[in-house]
Design a protein around this motif. Structure first.
Motif, PDB file in Angstrom:
ATOM      1  N   VAL A  65     -13.894  93.940  24.410  1.00  0.00           N
ATOM      2  CA  VAL A  65     -13.251  95.244  24.578  1.00  0.00           C
ATOM      3  C   VAL A  65     -11.919  95.263  23.838  1.00  0.00           C
ATOM      4  N   LEU A  66     -11.213  94.142  23.831  1.00  0.00           N
ATOM      5  CA  LEU A  66      -9.871  94.109  23.240  1.00  0.00           C
ATOM      6  C   LEU A  66      -9.859  93.847  21.740  1.00  0.00           C
ATOM      7  N   ILE A  67     -10.953  93.365  21.162  1.00  0.00           N
ATOM      8  CA  ILE A  67     -10.983  93.046  19.728  1.00  0.00           C
ATOM      9  C   ILE A  67     -10.915  94.333  18.915  1.00  0.00           C
ATOM     10  N   GLY A  68     -10.090  94.292  17.892  1.00  0.00           N
ATOM     11  CA  GLY A  68     -10.016  95.410  16.962  1.00  0.00           C
ATOM     12  C   GLY A  68      -9.144  96.559  17.415  1.00  0.00           C
ATOM     13  N   GLY A  74      -5.408 102.555  20.222  1.00  0.00           N
ATOM     14  CA  GLY A  74      -6.233 101.670  21.020  1.00  0.00           C
ATOM     15  C   GLY A  74      -6.149 101.860  22.508  1.00  0.00           C
ATOM     16  N   ILE A  75      -5.041 101.466  23.108  1.00  0.00           N
ATOM     17  CA  ILE A  75      -4.962 101.379  24.555  1.00  0.00           C
ATOM     18  C   ILE A  75      -4.526 102.703  25.136  1.00  0.00           C
ATOM     19  N   THR A  92     -12.092 101.139  17.542  1.00  0.00           N
ATOM     20  CA  THR A  92     -12.119 101.688  16.191  1.00  0.00           C
ATOM     21  C   THR A  92     -13.514 101.666  15.589  1.00  0.00           C
ATOM     22  N   ASP A  93     -14.458 101.009  16.234  1.00  0.00           N
ATOM     23  CA  ASP A  93     -15.833 100.934  15.752  1.00  0.00           C
ATOM     24  C   ASP A  93     -16.488 102.316  15.880  1.00  0.00           C
ATOM     25  N   PRO A  94     -16.956 102.907  14.770  1.00  0.00           N
ATOM     26  CA  PRO A  94     -17.552 104.253  14.854  1.00  0.00           C
ATOM     27  C   PRO A  94     -18.877 104.290  15.610  1.00  0.00           C
ATOM     28  N   LEU A  95     -19.499 103.137  15.839  1.00  0.00           N
ATOM     29  CA  LEU A  95     -20.762 103.115  16.572  1.00  0.00           C
ATOM     30  C   LEU A  95     -20.569 103.116  18.085  1.00  0.00           C
ATOM     31  N   ILE A  96     -19.330 102.972  18.541  1.00  0.00           N
ATOM     32  CA  ILE A  96     -19.045 102.907  19.984  1.00  0.00           C
ATOM     33  C   ILE A  96     -18.448 104.231  20.432  1.00  0.00           C
ATOM     34  N   ILE A  97     -19.003 104.774  21.494  1.00  0.00           N
ATOM     35  CA  ILE A  97     -18.499 106.030  22.059  1.00  0.00           C
ATOM     36  C   ILE A  97     -17.268 105.703  22.894  1.00  0.00           C
ATOM     37  N   ASN A  98     -16.158 106.360  22.613  1.00  0.00           N
ATOM     38  CA  ASN A  98     -14.903 106.099  23.316  1.00  0.00           C
ATOM     39  C   ASN A  98     -14.734 107.057  24.487  1.00  0.00           C
ATOM     40  N   PRO A  99     -13.999 106.705  25.499  1.00  0.00           N
ATOM     41  CA  PRO A  99     -13.354 105.419  25.701  1.00  0.00           C
ATOM     42  C   PRO A  99     -14.304 104.383  26.318  1.00  0.00           C
TER      43      PRO A  99
END
Length: 179
Positions: A65-68, A74-75, A92-99
């Motif tokens: 979770v904390l990488i990148g 970020g936080i 920042t990974d575009p493949l991951i839905i935030n948060p």
């Protein structure tokens, strides 16, 4: 002249038999005690190994979770200079839905990656197994705008041995944020 010889009885006397039985009992008590200690020691070692593996797994998930992360986007929580029981980050990974959210609920570390608000309790997945409980989970976001920022995560993992004894171990990790 005839000689009469005294015959000695063959076998053991009662005293000799009692001595042999006492020695046999001492040997058996020693063997049984040693076997018990070996089995109990094996159970303790297995419990410690399982706890260490579970803690390493949870640390790996927290590190993922904390990488990148970077301080700009970020936080979300805890804010700089604060601590909390829930960590909410935007990856920042575009493949991951935030948060992405990490929290502690009823002794379980839970993660949610569905993009919904962290305060909504649905959508969380348990990370630790049912044989372990987590206590004292905390996330600490520190640093300054001019210096490095970091997030430290710590928790205590608890389990029981097969004999019912409680075993605990503390885990911690720190990740510095890229600027």
């Amino acid at each position: 002249m005839s000689s009469t010889k005294k015959k000695t009885p063959a076998g053991f006397t009662l005293i000799e038999t009692l001595v042999y039985l006492a020695l046999f009992a001492l040997i058996m008590v020693g063997l049984i005690g040693s076997a018990y200690n070996i089995f109990e020691g094996n159970n303790r070692t297995q419990t410690k190994t399982t706890l260490q593996e579970e803690g390493d797994f949870l640390l790996a998930k927290i590190n993922w979770v904390l990488i990148g992360l970077n301080p700009v986007n970020g936080i979300v929580g805890p804010v700089l200079g604060g601590s909390g029981l829930t960590l909410e980050v935007n990856k920042t990974d575009p493949l991951i839905i935030n948060p992405v959210c990490l929290t502690l609920t009823s002794g379980k570390v839970q993660i949610k990656k569905d993009g919904s608000i962290c305060s909504i309790t649905s959508g969380y997945i348990d990370l630790n197994n049912s044989n372990t409980t987590v206590s004292a989970l905390s996330f600490d976001h520190q640093g300054s705008a001019s210096g490095p920022e970091w997030v430290a995560a710590s928790f205590t993992l608890n389990t029981k041995t097969p004999e019912g004894h409680t075993y605990s171990q503390d885990f911690t990790t720190t990740k510095y944020l890229r600027k």
